[in-house]
Design a protein around this motif. Sequence first.
Motif, short mmCIF file in Angstrom:
data_model
loop_
_atom_site.label_atom_id
_atom_site.label_comp_id
_atom_site.label_asym_id
_atom_site.label_seq_id
_atom_site.Cartn_x
_atom_site.Cartn_y
_atom_site.Cartn_z
N THR A 49 -6.67 -9.09 -3.24
CA THR A 49 -6.25 -9.14 -1.84
C THR A 49 -6.45 -10.55 -1.30
O THR A 49 -7.42 -11.23 -1.64
CB THR A 49 -7.08 -8.15 -0.99
N THR A 81 -1.97 -7.20 -0.65
CA THR A 81 -2.70 -6.65 -1.79
C THR A 81 -1.77 -6.44 -2.97
O THR A 81 -0.63 -5.97 -2.80
CB THR A 81 -3.37 -5.32 -1.42
N GLN A 124 -1.67 -12.64 7.35
CA GLN A 124 -1.42 -11.22 7.11
C GLN A 124 -1.99 -10.80 5.76
O GLN A 124 -1.76 -11.48 4.76
CB GLN A 124 0.09 -10.92 7.15
N PRO A 125 -2.74 -9.67 5.68
CA PRO A 125 -3.33 -9.25 4.41
C PRO A 125 -2.27 -8.76 3.43
O PRO A 125 -1.37 -8.00 3.78
CB PRO A 125 -4.28 -8.12 4.81
N ALA A 132 -5.08 -13.13 2.38
CA ALA A 132 -4.27 -13.27 3.58
C ALA A 132 -3.17 -14.30 3.32
O ALA A 132 -3.43 -15.36 2.75
CB ALA A 132 -5.13 -13.70 4.76
#
Length: 446
Positions: free
Chosen positions: A223, A232, A229-230, A225
């Motif tokens: 994961t 994964t 924005q994250p 950013a």
Amino acid sequence: MEKATLAAMYDTHRDEFLAALRQVMAVKSVRGQQAEHAPFGSGPRAVLTAVAQLGAAYGFKTAVVNDAMAYVQWGEDDQHYIGIVGHLDVVPAGDADWHFPPYALSEKDGRLYGRGVLDNKGPSIACLIGMKLLKDAGFQPQKTIRLIFGSDEESGSSDVPLYLASEAPPEFGFTPDCKFPVVYGERGIVNYRITTPIAPASIKQIGAITGDQARDHVPDKLTMAVNGQPITANGIRVPTNAPEKGVNAITELAKKLVTEQLVTGELASYCQWLIDSLAEKHFGEGLGMAFEDADSGRLIVTPYSLQKTDDAMTLGLAMRYPVTYHEADVSKALAAAVPAGSQITIVRSMPSVLHDKHDPRIAQLTQAYEKMTGNDGTPVTTTGATYAREMPNIIAFGPSFPGQKGIAHKVNEWMDEADLKLNMMIFMDAMIGLTERDPTRLETGA
């Protein structure tokens, strides 16, 4: 002893075996912080005490050597012995959800689950109980057998030098921590750290990369950013010597960043290099090093870590190269394949190991395998790294059968009880064969 006799011995003492295995698997023997009398942490040290107590209860001579390895010995000769070297430390359970408690022994539909049931607590305890059953049955070995249990195999085998500082090495023996048939050679291993400069204006598009990243396995979840924005990426965790069995979250992350156009510039070009060179390209073909030989097959390449700094991306890369090649061959090819300006550092180096596959003691192990399984026992090589690289006069033998690969280090680690039973039978027959008479004289019929 006949196969049917050994099978009946297991069946009669099954509950005793599973109870001993359950006791050892309950110890969370993951490497931890060094402490007094615990060089690899409290868990690895505690499991050595547990196995020594079991061995003493069975009537064997036991000791813990320099808080690093324990032994359970049948016979009085401390200088000349057959060694069987397993390990009781385990890798962490990982971030993924388990269907069974990781640090316990669970059973379902003939299959045993738990961290270490395959790698390597199950086979190690099978050797211990197998030796006890031979003793109880009245077998008298003509050579001392010493079962040696390690506590740092998963983190570099630093336990072996501590053992050898006080104890004589085995004259011959095996580690039940690889595969069948007999493994007479182990490929060379070299791990690299590749640091590629990226302009700060480009690399600032992403934040720190988080997830379980270590050299023993393919990462299964990463994961970070991206522009706040994250994001994964999910994979499937497998050992680094079987990357084709899993899905690597590093290359999955790179594909997501490129295909969804989440990053631009130098960072996007770097991600494209990761895809072109490593995504689903497990045998060096993406790096111009598709090395192969008849003894050991194809080179294997596995990215296992990815990190960022303010001005660079750093990739951890594991290589397992065929026994007839050299580390210099791999390093030269890699230097020609990395992005311009990259710095390559070797962080782990383990040359190939080869034994004489015609050694009569290896023939004795082959005979035990063929007798118990009915399968071809022609000796083989491996991509793995075992105690055979560190402990003198040891080769790898078991526990996985042909076609079984990539189970260790995974979530819900498992081993079929029927396979563990067969392991015990093979190991018992091997103990008989290696100590009933001098196997170096077998060829003469003496």
